[in-house]
Design an enzyme around this catalytic site. Structure first.
Site, PDB file in Angstrom:
ATOM      1  N   ARG A  12     -18.787 -38.238 -83.123  1.00 13.66           N
ATOM      2  CA  ARG A  12     -19.187 -39.519 -83.710  1.00 13.66           C
ATOM      3  C   ARG A  12     -18.303 -40.666 -83.206  1.00 13.66           C
ATOM      4  NH1 ARG A  12     -23.580 -40.212 -84.626  1.00 13.66           N
ATOM      5  NH2 ARG A  12     -23.251 -41.841 -86.172  1.00 13.66           N
ATOM      6  N   CYS A  50      -9.935 -43.842 -91.013  1.00 17.00           N
ATOM      7  CA  CYS A  50     -10.835 -44.955 -91.311  1.00 17.00           C
ATOM      8  C   CYS A  50     -10.489 -45.585 -92.657  1.00 17.00           C
ATOM      9  CB  CYS A  50     -12.286 -44.489 -91.295  1.00 17.00           C
ATOM     10  SG  CYS A  50     -12.650 -43.120 -92.417  1.00 17.00           S
ATOM     11  N   HIS A  98     -16.892 -41.844-100.278  1.00 12.48           N
ATOM     12  CA  HIS A  98     -16.959 -41.699 -98.825  1.00 12.48           C
ATOM     13  C   HIS A  98     -18.230 -40.973 -98.403  1.00 12.48           C
ATOM     14  CE1 HIS A  98     -15.732 -40.900 -94.718  1.00 12.48           C
ATOM     15  NE2 HIS A  98     -14.610 -41.555 -94.900  1.00 12.48           N
ATOM     16  N   THR A 132     -19.156 -36.181 -93.910  1.00 15.99           N
ATOM     17  CA  THR A 132     -18.794 -36.096 -92.500  1.00 15.99           C
ATOM     18  C   THR A 132     -19.187 -34.736 -91.950  1.00 15.99           C
ATOM     19  OG1 THR A 132     -16.579 -35.207 -92.881  1.00 15.99           O
ATOM     20  CG2 THR A 132     -16.817 -37.615 -92.927  1.00 15.99           C
TER      21      THR A 132
END
Length: 477
Positions: free
Chosen positions: A136, A288, A315, A318
């Site tokens: 990513r 991040c 969040h 992922t």
């Protein structure tokens, strides 16, 4: 005004925006000049995006900036040929027309405001960049580096390193760069050179190297020298592991796109990037979340002082999580990411102290992974040394987003309709949602959105430039 007048005014503005595009592109690619309007970057922007950036000025000045006011300054700026700077055309235009009634004084005004970027001579030679890992973050970094291609480009993407090499692998890598479910299609043309194992994107020749170990690679065999290796794999998190990259011929420095362990320097650009020295060979760009919250925490610490606080991160899931329930070594992460909110830990609160030592031991944190693919939210609950109120606090944060040294990291929204998907593609580290701010006496709660993929990748590129020795003026001062 009649509807004909509205349409005519719009068409005139659109024509000026179209005329701006080649000027902005030429400044960027030939002189290393990044043009913004109140922090909104204009390179590669569509005509509509240019017009929308001008309307953002209303948030800070009470009225939009007419493009008829900024265009003559951009045209004159091209004639001055400044170099290696980020220039806020919006601030220049607002400042000029506040004191002038015609265009006669534009040249002298710009010479005074842009003096540090004039007559700087030749730009430094570009640094070769290798992306080690192409997931990513790796693919978004590739997009950002490719859009910067030009004579003044300080970072030159030369290669990506991946495992594999099976039949069809090269085409699949190119396809993943070409199409992205979150960030949309690649802005340009992508070709595959199977014979030379390369991807050509907008004229950038990217060597694809297949390797299982960093030390096994000879970058010089591909004409790559003194390269900055950007490790996006997360496999190695300490200096001992990352040092394997430096055993490769042609490698000079390493940047980790994850929190570093041990005594490694963890850098949040805008907050502590000055700790990067010319002799530093291994650096971490932190996480991040750390990049999203540290700039906001710094401006809060600077004005109000922070006694203690808690950061709760909502969040997006992922790739580390499971799509459906299955074994995972981490607690709770084995449960389906697409079907659950998943409580997990985060080291971001503690990691803040590496970039902002004043907050060491003052923050705690947890995270909730939620079923969205991108954009996250940090809820920052703080006890302060000084009292404040919602209006004063929002006014301060708005000003910080506009004119502080962290204006490239902090964005500010006054919208009452903001939702997570609105932040996809944001180039800021974090966006303060002012409508959600809570403040009373010495306590406040701040809500900070962030594109945990693209916004973070922009921060990584800024660290890369610093490691490459790039010094970019921020004008007007």
């Amino acid at each position: 005004m009649t509807h004909e007048h509205y349409l005519q005014a719009w068409q005139e503005s659109q024509e000026l925006a179209e005329a701006m595009q080649p000027l902005i592109g030429r400044l960027y690619r030939q002189q290393g000049i990044e043009i913004t309007v109140y922090g909104r970057p204009l390179q590669n922007a569509s005509t509509i995006d240019i017009l929308k950036a001008h309307r953002v000025v209303r948030r800070h000045e009470g009225q939009p900036l007419p493009i008829q006011h900024s265009f003559p300054l951009l045209r004159a700026l091209c004639e001055l040929a400044p170099s290696a700077a980020e220039i806020d055309l919006g601030k220049l235009a607002v400042g000029y027309w506040r004191d002038h009634v015609d265009e006669a004084g534009i040249a002298d005004y710009l010479k005074a405001k842009l003096a540090p970027a004039l007559g700087q001579g030749a730009l430094p030679a570009p640094t070769d960049v290798v992306l080690y890992g192409f997931g990513r973050i790796g693919r978004l970094l590739a997009r950002l580096l490719i859009e910067r291609t030009g004579a003044a480009n300080a970072l030159r993407l030369r290669a990506i390193v991946v495992r594999g090499g099976r039949e069809g692998d090269l085409e699949k890598r190119a396809s993943l760069l070409r199409r992205d479910s979150v960030h949309g299609p690649f802005n340009g043309s992508i070709e595959v050179d199977s014979e030379r194992s390369a991807i050509i994107a907008n004229g950038t020749f990217i060597q694809v190297i297949y390797a299982n170990s960093p030390a096994d690679i000879d970058y010089t065999a591909y004409g790559i020298h003194d390269a900055l290796i950007v490790d996006n794999t997360g496999v190695w998190r300490d200096e001992a592991g990352l040092s394997e990259h430096l055993k490769a011929r042609g490698a000079a420095k390493v940047l980790l796109t994850a929190p570093g362990k041990g005594e490694m320097k963890n850098v949040v650009f805008g907050v502590n990037h000055e700790v990067i020295g010319p002799d530093d060979r291994i650096i971490s760009a932190a996480s991040c979340t750390t990049n999203a919250i540290t700039p906001v925490l710094k401006v809060m610490q600077d004005k109000y002082g922070i006694v203690h606080g808690h950061v709760e991160t909502v969040h997006s899931y992922t790739n580390d999580q499971n799509l459906i329930d299955n074994y995972h070594k981490g607690e709770r992460r084995g449960r389906s990411a697409a079907l659950n909110m998943v409580m997990t830990s985060t080291g971001a609160a503690k990691a803040v102290a590496k970039a902002l030592p004043a907050l060491k031991g003052k923050l705690t944190g947890n995270a909730i992974r939620v079923p969205t693919p991108n954009v996250s939210l940090a809820i920052i609950n703080l006890s302060l040394e000084q009292s404040t109120d919602r209006e004063s606090l929002n006014a301060y944060l708005q000003q910080a987003s506009l004119s502080s040294s962290l204006h490239r990291q902090i964005d500010f929204s006054a919208s009452t309709e903001l939702v997570s998907s609105d932040m996809v593609g944001s180039r800021f580290a974090g966006i303060v949602d002012s409508q959600a701010t809570i403040a009373e006496d010495d306590h406040c709660v701040l809500y900070v959105w962030y594109d945990n993929e693209f916004g973070y990748s922009c921060q990584v590129v800024r660290v890369m430039e610093k490691m490459a020795g790039v010094v970019r003026q921020d004008l007007p001062a």
